[in-house]
Scaffold this active site. Structure first.
Site, mmCIF file in Angstrom:
data_model
loop_
_atom_site.group_PDB
_atom_site.id
_atom_site.type_symbol
_atom_site.label_atom_id
_atom_site.label_comp_id
_atom_site.label_asym_id
_atom_site.label_seq_id
_atom_site.Cartn_x
_atom_site.Cartn_y
_atom_site.Cartn_z
ATOM 1 N N ASP A 67 0.536 -1.331 0.103
ATOM 2 C CA ASP A 67 -0.521 0.272 0.157
ATOM 3 C C ASP A 67 1.083 1.230 -0.107
ATOM 4 O OD1 ASP A 67 1.315 -0.194 2.232
ATOM 5 O OD2 ASP A 67 -1.051 -1.032 3.542
ATOM 6 N N ASN A 136 -7.549 -3.215 14.296
ATOM 7 C CA ASN A 136 -9.000 -3.625 14.046
ATOM 8 C C ASN A 136 -8.390 -4.947 13.244
ATOM 9 O OD1 ASN A 136 -7.824 -2.213 11.593
ATOM 10 N ND2 ASN A 136 -8.908 -1.180 11.177
ATOM 11 N N HIS A 138 -7.293 -4.777 10.848
ATOM 12 C CA HIS A 138 -7.178 -4.864 8.815
ATOM 13 C C HIS A 138 -5.359 -5.543 8.335
ATOM 14 C CE1 HIS A 138 -4.198 -0.811 9.490
ATOM 15 N NE2 HIS A 138 -3.586 -1.723 9.695
ATOM 16 N N GLU A 143 -9.828 -2.112 5.432
ATOM 17 C CA GLU A 143 -9.799 -1.905 6.648
ATOM 18 C C GLU A 143 -11.045 -2.392 7.174
ATOM 19 O OE1 GLU A 143 -8.488 -0.215 8.660
ATOM 20 O OE2 GLU A 143 -7.865 1.497 8.075
#
Ligand code: PGA
Length: 247
Positions: A67, A136, A138, A143
């Site tokens: 990313d 979380n 991810h 996400e």
């Protein structure tokens, strides 16, 4: 799924580096999928050590990063391009022309995303993808509530991720709110996957990824479906795991 629980961060880094180095020794023109963040830094240090010892040669390797933030120049020290040069590429003999990172400054972002997947495909597909995991759940910047079938695409960062990444910026307002990320489908097509996690703040995400229901709310849970995935986690991150219940 395989899970390796190591004593600490350093041991996690050594185990992961050995797997990547062995991948490149066995296939010198490997296609590596690489990650940024605090977690893989130790792995990259160990890989550099192996290179300096002459154990491994990266001249034929091609890499694709997971990313990149949108609208951050490559030269900016917050960019993932900069991170990869600082933490790995400047210290090994990989040909920088063969190191791909999504271009978050592209004027045609949708085309950039499409071309990124095409380049991975044309290179022969990822042999091994290195991943961290967010608190979380991810992976990359996929996400919670992501579509599993997404390929490389533009993502809005979750508030948790923005807070967690604020430590790399002067203030939370400077953290970009958007990024380009390989999608879950791109990641799942990698032949092998290594996920790293360290520290107790990752324990819940690791638990859910390994033992939880497979669901878009916890993107890393999709890895349960991958035929060759290994989680390398230190004792703190693996705190909640029940190793007898892993298949
Ligand atoms: P970290 O990030 O390695 O900085 O904890 C991991 C991730 O968000 O994927």
């Amino acid at each position: 799924m395989r899970v390796i629980v190591t004593k600490n961060y350093d041991e996690m880094s050594k185990v992961a580096a050995r797997m990547i180095v062995s991948q490149v020794i066995l296939k010198p023109n490997s296609i590596l999928g690489l990650a940024t963040g605090s977690t893989p830094i130790g792995t990259y240090k160990e890989i550099i050590k192996s290179f300096e010892l002459g154990i491994v040669d990266f001249k034929e390797v091609i890499s694709f990063n997971l990313d990149e933030y949108l609208n951050i120049e490559k030269e900016n020290s917050q960019s993932y391009d900069y991170f990869m040069k600082e933490n790995l590429f400047n210290h090994i003999n990989i040909n920088k022309k063969n190191t791909y990172i999504p271009d978050g400054m592209s004027l045609d972002i949708l085309n950039e995303c499409r071309l990124y997947d095409k380049k991975i495909f044309e290179a022969g597909g990822l042999d091994i993808q290195l991943l961290g995991i967010g608190r979380n759940g991810h992976i990359g910047f996929n996400e919670p509530d992501i579509q599993f079938e997404a390929r490389t695409h533009v993502v809005e960062l979750d508030q948790q991720t923005i807070k967690d990444n604020a430590r790399f910026f002067d203030s939370v307002d400077q953290v970009p709110t958007k990024a380009i990320s390989m999608g879950i489908k791109t990641i799942m097509h990698s032949k092998k996957i290594i996920l790293l996690a360290s520290g107790k703040e990752k324990a819940d995400a690791v638990f859910e990824a390994v033992h939880g229901l497979i669901r878009p709310k916890l993107p890393a849970s999709v890895l349960q479906l991958h035929p060759d995935v290994v989680f390398i986690v230190d004792e703190e991150a693996g705190l909640r795991l029940d190793l007898k219940e892993i298949y």
